[in-house]
Each structure stands twice: as C-alpha cells, then as structure tokens.
Design a protein around this motif. Structure first.
Motif, PDB file in Angstrom:
ATOM      1  N   ILE A   1      12.456   5.676  11.616  1.00 51.53           N
ATOM      2  CA  ILE A   1      11.362   5.294  10.719  1.00 51.53           C
ATOM      3  C   ILE A   1      11.998   4.743   9.454  1.00 51.53           C
ATOM      4  CG2 ILE A   1       9.397   6.087   9.351  1.00 51.53           C
ATOM      5  CD1 ILE A   1       8.953   8.277  11.389  1.00 51.53           C
ATOM      6  N   VAL A   2      11.617   3.523   9.068  1.00 48.05           N
ATOM      7  CA  VAL A   2      12.167   2.873   7.876  1.00 48.05           C
ATOM      8  C   VAL A   2      11.009   2.434   7.000  1.00 48.05           C
ATOM      9  CG1 VAL A   2      13.631   1.031   6.986  1.00 48.05           C
ATOM     10  CG2 VAL A   2      14.161   2.076   9.188  1.00 48.05           C
ATOM     11  N   VAL A   3      11.011   2.891   5.754  1.00 46.37           N
ATOM     12  CA  VAL A   3       9.957   2.558   4.803  1.00 46.37           C
ATOM     13  C   VAL A   3      10.607   1.922   3.586  1.00 46.37           C
ATOM     14  CG1 VAL A   3       7.974   3.410   3.500  1.00 46.37           C
ATOM     15  CG2 VAL A   3       8.656   4.561   5.620  1.00 46.37           C
TER      16      VAL A   3
ATOM     17  N   PHE B   1       0.828  -1.195   0.000  1.00 47.77           N
ATOM     18  CA  PHE B   1       0.000   0.000   0.000  1.00 47.77           C
ATOM     19  C   PHE B   1       0.872   1.259   0.000  1.00 47.77           C
ATOM     20  CE2 PHE B   1      -2.386  -3.327   2.239  1.00 47.77           C
ATOM     21  CZ  PHE B   1      -3.474  -3.434   1.387  1.00 47.77           C
ATOM     22  N   HIS B   2       0.256   2.382  -0.317  1.00 47.88           N
ATOM     23  CA  HIS B   2       0.984   3.647  -0.331  1.00 47.88           C
ATOM     24  C   HIS B   2       1.435   3.984   1.087  1.00 47.88           C
ATOM     25  CE1 HIS B   2       2.145   7.724  -1.282  1.00 47.88           C
ATOM     26  NE2 HIS B   2       1.912   7.479  -2.561  1.00 47.88           N
ATOM     27  N   PRO B   3       2.714   4.262   1.310  1.00 51.86           N
ATOM     28  CA  PRO B   3       3.211   4.404   2.685  1.00 51.86           C
ATOM     29  C   PRO B   3       2.893   5.732   3.347  1.00 51.86           C
ATOM     30  CG  PRO B   3       5.002   4.714   1.133  1.00 51.86           C
ATOM     31  CD  PRO B   3       3.803   4.353   0.318  1.00 51.86           C
ATOM     32  N   THR B   4       2.556   6.777   2.584  1.00 49.35           N
ATOM     33  CA  THR B   4       2.405   8.118   3.177  1.00 49.35           C
ATOM     34  C   THR B   4       1.334   8.164   4.258  1.00 49.35           C
ATOM     35  OG1 THR B   4       3.186   9.105   1.125  1.00 49.35           O
ATOM     36  CG2 THR B   4       2.033  10.542   2.673  1.00 49.35           C
ATOM     37  N   PRO B   5       0.069   7.763   4.000  1.00 49.94           N
ATOM     38  CA  PRO B   5      -0.926   7.836   5.085  1.00 49.94           C
ATOM     39  C   PRO B   5      -0.602   6.932   6.259  1.00 49.94           C
ATOM     40  CG  PRO B   5      -1.803   6.653   3.188  1.00 49.94           C
ATOM     41  CD  PRO B   5      -0.518   7.247   2.746  1.00 49.94           C
ATOM     42  N   ILE B   6       0.053   5.805   5.995  1.00 50.85           N
ATOM     43  CA  ILE B   6       0.407   4.892   7.088  1.00 50.85           C
ATOM     44  C   ILE B   6       1.425   5.544   8.025  1.00 50.85           C
ATOM     45  CG2 ILE B   6       1.438   2.664   7.644  1.00 50.85           C
ATOM     46  CD1 ILE B   6       0.388   1.607   4.997  1.00 50.85           C
TER      47      ILE B   6
ATOM     48  N   LEU C   1      13.463   4.506   2.567  1.00 47.70           N
ATOM     49  CA  LEU C   1      13.311   5.848   3.112  1.00 47.70           C
ATOM     50  C   LEU C   1      13.528   5.764   4.613  1.00 47.70           C
ATOM     51  CD1 LEU C   1      12.477   8.854   2.873  1.00 47.70           C
ATOM     52  CD2 LEU C   1      10.115   8.103   3.227  1.00 47.70           C
ATOM     53  N   THR C   2      14.513   6.474   5.122  1.00 45.36           N
ATOM     54  CA  THR C   2      14.824   6.448   6.550  1.00 45.36           C
ATOM     55  C   THR C   2      14.738   7.860   7.114  1.00 45.36           C
ATOM     56  OG1 THR C   2      17.190   6.669   6.110  1.00 45.36           O
ATOM     57  CG2 THR C   2      16.310   4.439   6.316  1.00 45.36           C
TER      58      THR C   2
ATOM     59  N   PRO D   1       6.347   6.250  -4.668  1.00 49.16           N
ATOM     60  CA  PRO D   1       5.654   6.409  -3.379  1.00 49.16           C
ATOM     61  C   PRO D   1       6.556   6.958  -2.284  1.00 49.16           C
ATOM     62  CG  PRO D   1       5.165   4.269  -4.335  1.00 49.16           C
ATOM     63  CD  PRO D   1       6.271   4.853  -5.136  1.00 49.16           C
ATOM     64  N   LEU D   2       7.832   6.588  -2.311  1.00 48.35           N
ATOM     65  CA  LEU D   2       8.743   7.082  -1.285  1.00 48.35           C
ATOM     66  C   LEU D   2       9.084   8.555  -1.491  1.00 48.35           C
ATOM     67  CD1 LEU D   2      11.211   4.082  -0.845  1.00 48.35           C
ATOM     68  CD2 LEU D   2       9.108   4.588   0.377  1.00 48.35           C
ATOM     69  N   MET D   3       9.106   9.013  -2.741  1.00 45.84           N
ATOM     70  CA  MET D   3       9.331  10.445  -2.990  1.00 45.84           C
ATOM     71  C   MET D   3       8.184  11.269  -2.438  1.00 45.84           C
ATOM     72  SD  MET D   3      10.897  10.290  -6.855  1.00 45.84           S
ATOM     73  CE  MET D   3      10.972  12.072  -6.989  1.00 45.84           C
ATOM     74  N   ASP D   4       6.953  10.789  -2.602  1.00 43.39           N
ATOM     75  CA  ASP D   4       5.796  11.495  -2.035  1.00 43.39           C
ATOM     76  C   ASP D   4       5.854  11.487  -0.514  1.00 43.39           C
ATOM     77  OD1 ASP D   4       2.998  12.641  -2.259  1.00 43.39           O
ATOM     78  OD2 ASP D   4       2.578  10.807  -1.142  1.00 43.39           O
TER      79      ASP D   4
END
Length: 470
Positions: free
Chosen positions: A405-407, A386-391, A462-463, A414-417
């Motif tokens: 925080i590690v994504v 799923f898109h990580p931003t709202p999570i 993304l850290t 999605p990570l750029m957003d």
C-alpha cells in the motif's frame, strides 16, 4: 524512433514545454511564436530544429550550446576584469527595441542581431568571460529560437506539468513518482488499484510499466475520469489501453455491501434448497411455485422492469414518429417529404447509438466491479487531494495478503492520521512514513553548484504491507 503523422510530440524550448499532435500543415502557437511542424516529419525524436520564417529546419544543437573555451585563463585577465563596478541600466545598450524589431522585419538573421547587440553594448568588454558567455547565451535564446522535439514519456510529462503548476498534480515530482512505482512493486501482469488526482500521470506511469500485461483499476471522482496527461500525452496503443479500467469512487461502499450480501445470499440459498426441491416435486409444470430467495427475486424483477421500461419507451417513440408523419400527410395531399422521414430516421438512430454506448459503459462498469469484488488485487496506490484515511480503509479488504500500500500526499498531517488508523487495524505491517529529497545541480566547468530555484519538498510517502488476521 521516427516522428510520424498524428503522433503526440513534446516541443521544448529552453524551460518551456508543450504537447501537441503532429499534423501536417497545421500551425502551433508556442512562446508567442507561430510554428508549422512540416519539417519534423521523418526525423528522430530528440532532434533540434531552428525556426526560420515560421518553418522548422533541422540543426545540430551542439552548435548553439555555449561551453567554456578550451584555452586556459591566465591570472592577469581574471584580475583585470571585475563585474562589481558595472551597473545594469538601459543606457548600456544603444540599440532600442524599435530598431531591433525593424531588423527582424527586414529579415536580418539572429546571429547578425546578436553581433550588433554586442557591438552597441557599452559594458560588454568590461565583463568577465563567464558574464560575456552568459550574455550571448541569453541573447541566443531570444533571437535564435531552437525547438527540440521529444517523445512524451513519464519523466518529460511530469516535468512539464510540474513547471506549469505543481498544485495541479499535488506537487508530485519525478523522484516521488519513481519511489511510488518502486514501493508499489509495479510490474508486468500486476493488478493494481489507483486513486489519483494528478492529471493521469500516475495512471500513465503504471500503464507504461505494465506494457500491456496486467490491469489498472482507476477509482475516479465526479461523473467521468479526467486524465489529460494520459489522453493527450502518451502514445499508447490499444493493447496498453485495454489494461485500464475505471470505477467511480463514490460506489466503493456498494462493493462492500455486495460482498457482505454474497454471504447472506449463499446462506439463504442453502436454506431455500429444500423448499425448491419440494415445490418442484409437487408441481413440475408451475414455475411460479418455486421459492426464490428474496435477493435473487429482487434482482430478476429489477432487470425485467428495466427491459419493460426500455421497450415501452421505444414503442412510445415510434408512435410519436407515426403521429408526426400523419400530421404532415394531413396538411397536404402529397406524400410526406423525404427530409422529414430522414430527420426522424437519423434521430432514432442517434438515440439507439446513445443507448448502445450507455449499455457498453454499464457492461464495462459491471466487469470492473466484478474484478474488484474478487479481492485478488496486487497493490493500492493513493495520490489524491482528498484525505487518504477513509479511502485506504475502505479498499484494503480487496487486496491479497503481502501486498503493498503506497499513499502519497504533499502534506504530512493526513499521512500521520492514516498511519495511526492503519496501525490500529492490525491488517498491515512494515508501516513507514518517509519524505523525498531532491536537489538539481548545474554542472559546468568551474561553475558547478545547486540551481538557484528549486522545490523545497517533494511530498511524503506512507508505505505498508498487508497481512491477514487469521
């Protein structure tokens, strides 16, 4: 470490892997072969076994590894042989497939079959030494099946699932998972939030590092958590599994509402304290005169309603059982048959067991909810489809300051957003967006080079590090 009964073991044959539970006298199908695992009991993990008439017999695997000969190769032999003039076609092998199958049915050993294949090959003598060794090695894999029994671990399970289908685990490679565990500072006694869609590989690797000390809260999607790698791969003891807690991801919004409601309820409680005192002074015998804040009254009323509903359903069930027994008795003068009573009793016991399990799940869910609402977690790991931003934005409030925080995502967009949104909140520092690079090499004498087939990308990370706005 020795192989024991009912352990989960990983069988490996060349590039094929499979996790099975070791049970005596139980057959396992793998690579179009039927195996009986009785021969592996009591041996060490990492032992190799050869298949003989459906049974596994322990061998020394080094005997089946074809390494380069120690003898030096002179220039004359290298110049005399060349593969450029060879053409790969069926006529090069005089033995047909039917003849090979008949040899197997007659009980001819794999070594004898390979010798006949070499003798009946019209191009074997014309090949170079490297090509001859490669040809024999290929035939050994086919006609002399050797299985290695490994202990399931994070590395072997990730390798197995990645070869089965990388998309099922979000293209998560072992090097990417290693960076996730390092960047998230996974250690003993840590309390971590994990959102993953990688068949439970991330959860299993975190539990492996915690070693029974700490807590992992798995935020899952759907009606129940799906963790096949954790349930069927790792041989975790109950001490390790006690660190694992589950909570549905779609109820995270209720956590945020409850945390805000706590502030309003505390204010309402302070405002209601004088009213409660006055009411108690005026009438100490009437409990109903005590003014209770609306939120607490609603909670108590809901709990009371649940208890009354459960009691009513139980009484109604008992009445139905009694009516059924009366009908059976009225039909005949004799007493109701024992099997009717037994069926009704078993049915009632099954219902009570289901209610008990349901209550245990609710209690565990409430316990996990309180753990998250304490907002003292040590890290957040997101490796989801799923898109990580709202999570990330909805869970960042439950982390302590100076926590990682590690994504992870197989795609960079999605990570750029998420990078832009996190940077705008002012709640994190040290935001980095990186990709992992991994290359596998074949290491053999005079034949060391990168493998021909390899994955192009291991995903992106993304850290960030949490801070306070104070």
């Amino acid at each position: 470490m020795l192989i024991k009964e009912s352990d989960f073991v990983l069988l490996k044959k060349d590039e094929n892997m499979k996790v099975v539970q070791f049970v005596s006298h139980k057959s396992v199908n793998m690579c179009k072969m039927k195996l009986i695992l009785n021969g592996i009991s009591g041996h060490h993990y990492g032992s190799s076994f050869r298949l003989q008439n459906g049974q596994l017999e322990k061998i020394d695997f080094k005997e089946f590894l074809l390494e380069s000969d120690d003898k030096d190769e002179n220039a004359e032999s290298s110049e005399a042989k060349d593969n450029r003039s060879l053409v790969d076609k069926r006529e090069n092998q005089k033995l047909s497939r039917d003849e090979i199958n008949s040899l197997r049915k007659q009980g001819v050993t794999g070594e004898a079959i390979i010798e006949q294949l070499v003798e009946n090959s019209s191009t074997f003598e014309k090949k170079t030494d490297f090509s001859q060794k490669k040809y024999i090695q290929k035939k050994k894999k086919k006609h002399i099946p050797v299985f290695t029994v490994l202990r399931p671990s994070t590395r072997t399970l990730v390798e197995m699932y990645y070869r089965r289908g990388p998309t099922k685990i979000c293209n998560l490679r072992m090097d990417s998972l290693a960076q996730i565990l390092t960047q998230a500072n996974v250690r003993s006694s840590a309390k971590l939030l994990v959102v993953e869609s990688c068949s439970g590989l991330v959860i299993g690797s975190v539990l492996e590092r915690l070693a029974g000390d700490g807590a992992v809260i798995h935020l899952y999607t759907g009606s129940a958590p799906t963790r096949p790698a954790l349930d069927e791969g790792y041989n975790f003891s109950q001490e390790f599994l006690q660190c694992l807690h589950s909570f549905p991801l779609d109820q995270v919004s209720s956590l945020m509402r409850s945390s805000k409601a706590e502030e309003s309820s505390s204010n309402a409680k302070r405002l209601a304290e004088p009213n409660i005192q006055c009411s108690l002074d005026n009438s100490s015998d009437k409990v109903s005169d005590v003014i209770i804040p609306g939120e607490y009254r609603n909670n108590s009323e809901s709990e009371t309603t649940k208890l009354e509903t459960f009691k009513a359903e139980k009484e109604e069930m008992l009445m139905d059982h009694e009516n059924l027994l009366q009908k059976e008795t009225s039909r005949s003068d004799e007493a109701p048959p024992k099997d009717v009573k037994g069926n009704l009793k078993r049915k009632f016991e099954d219902i009570e067991k289901r209610e008990k399990k349901k209550q245990e799940r609710l209690n565990q869910l409430q316990k996990t909810k309180s753990m998250i609402e304490m907002a003292d977690l040590d890290g957040l790991i997101v490796a989801s489809k799923f898109h990580p931003t709202p999570i990330v934005l909805s869970l960042i409030d439950f982390l302590l300051p100076s926590r990682p925080i590690v994504v992870f995502s197989p795609y960079i967009e999605p990570l750029m957003d998420c990078y832009a949104k996190l940077r705008g909140t002012g709640r994190v520092v040290m935001i980095k967006l990186t990709d992992t690079w991994f290359r596998e090499y074949q290491v053999l004498t005079n034949r060391t080079h990168p493998t021909i087939n390899m994955s192009g990308s291991g995903g992106y990370l993304l850290t960030a590090m949490t801070v306070t706005n104070d």
